[in-house]
Design a protein around this motif. Sequence first.
Motif, PDB file in Angstrom:
ATOM      1  N   UNK A  33      29.186-128.064 -20.389  1.00  9.63           N
ATOM      2  CA  UNK A  33      29.603-127.030 -19.433  1.00  9.63           C
ATOM      3  C   UNK A  33      29.094-127.419 -18.057  1.00  9.63           C
ATOM      4  N   UNK A  34      30.016-127.437 -17.087  1.00 13.17           N
ATOM      5  CA  UNK A  34      29.621-127.687 -15.702  1.00 13.17           C
ATOM      6  C   UNK A  34      29.370-126.332 -15.062  1.00 13.17           C
ATOM      7  N   UNK A  35      28.194-126.155 -14.502  1.00 14.30           N
ATOM      8  CA  UNK A  35      27.823-124.868 -13.922  1.00 14.30           C
ATOM      9  C   UNK A  35      27.486-125.029 -12.456  1.00 14.30           C
ATOM     10  N   UNK A  36      27.560-123.929 -11.731  1.00 15.56           N
ATOM     11  CA  UNK A  36      27.289-123.974 -10.305  1.00 15.56           C
ATOM     12  C   UNK A  36      28.528-124.468  -9.577  1.00 15.56           C
ATOM     13  N   UNK A  37      28.329-125.298  -8.593  1.00 16.25           N
ATOM     14  CA  UNK A  37      29.447-125.909  -7.890  1.00 16.25           C
ATOM     15  C   UNK A  37      30.067-125.041  -6.815  1.00 16.25           C
ATOM     16  N   UNK A  38      29.292-124.181  -6.189  1.00 16.88           N
ATOM     17  CA  UNK A  38      29.842-123.331  -5.137  1.00 16.88           C
ATOM     18  C   UNK A  38      29.846-123.999  -3.769  1.00 16.88           C
ATOM     19  N   UNK A  44      27.515-138.256 -14.049  1.00 20.50           N
ATOM     20  CA  UNK A  44      28.811-137.901 -13.475  1.00 20.50           C
ATOM     21  C   UNK A  44      28.539-137.116 -12.202  1.00 20.50           C
ATOM     22  N   UNK A  45      29.375-137.316 -11.202  1.00 22.28           N
ATOM     23  CA  UNK A  45      29.194-136.610  -9.930  1.00 22.28           C
ATOM     24  C   UNK A  45      29.657-135.158 -10.059  1.00 22.28           C
ATOM     25  N   UNK A  46      28.891-134.266  -9.472  1.00 24.58           N
ATOM     26  CA  UNK A  46      29.195-132.839  -9.528  1.00 24.58           C
ATOM     27  C   UNK A  46      28.517-132.152  -8.355  1.00 24.58           C
ATOM     28  N   UNK A  47      29.054-131.013  -7.948  1.00 23.18           N
ATOM     29  CA  UNK A  47      28.345-130.218  -6.956  1.00 23.18           C
ATOM     30  C   UNK A  47      27.635-129.053  -7.641  1.00 23.18           C
ATOM     31  N   UNK A  48      27.497-129.144  -8.955  1.00 26.28           N
ATOM     32  CA  UNK A  48      26.734-128.195  -9.757  1.00 26.28           C
ATOM     33  C   UNK A  48      25.796-128.968 -10.656  1.00 26.28           C
ATOM     34  N   UNK A  49      25.711-128.539 -11.903  1.00 23.12           N
ATOM     35  CA  UNK A  49      24.905-129.257 -12.894  1.00 23.12           C
ATOM     36  C   UNK A  49      25.550-129.082 -14.263  1.00 23.12           C
ATOM     37  N   UNK A  55      32.097-130.440  -1.419  1.00 26.23           N
ATOM     38  CA  UNK A  55      31.729-131.541  -0.535  1.00 26.23           C
ATOM     39  C   UNK A  55      30.293-131.994  -0.686  1.00 26.23           C
ATOM     40  N   UNK A  56      29.548-131.435  -1.629  1.00 26.04           N
ATOM     41  CA  UNK A  56      28.151-131.826  -1.796  1.00 26.04           C
ATOM     42  C   UNK A  56      27.911-132.455  -3.159  1.00 26.04           C
ATOM     43  N   UNK A  57      28.854-133.241  -3.639  1.00 30.46           N
ATOM     44  CA  UNK A  57      28.732-133.830  -4.974  1.00 30.46           C
ATOM     45  C   UNK A  57      27.610-134.857  -5.031  1.00 30.46           C
ATOM     46  N   UNK A  58      26.796-134.737  -6.061  1.00 28.35           N
ATOM     47  CA  UNK A  58      25.685-135.641  -6.313  1.00 28.35           C
ATOM     48  C   UNK A  58      25.765-136.118  -7.756  1.00 28.35           C
TER      49      UNK A  58
END
Length: 69
Positions: A16-21, A42-47, A24-27
Amino acid sequence: MEIEQCKECERPFEVMEQGGQMPGTKEPEDIECPHCGFTRTQRSNGYFSTFPLSEEHERQWLADHGGKA
């Protein structure tokens, strides 16, 4: 919910990918197999959170996808 198969132990698990609000801030974020601890990034702007499947669900998923455990 997404189901992935571990490249190390070959067992499926839920991801499950969570957060991501913040677009443009993918880490790079780790996705860790809950069975063996193998980690991929994997790159995501959440976790990412991971969970094992129930025995029955795992058995059915493997049967449907030609996998083994």
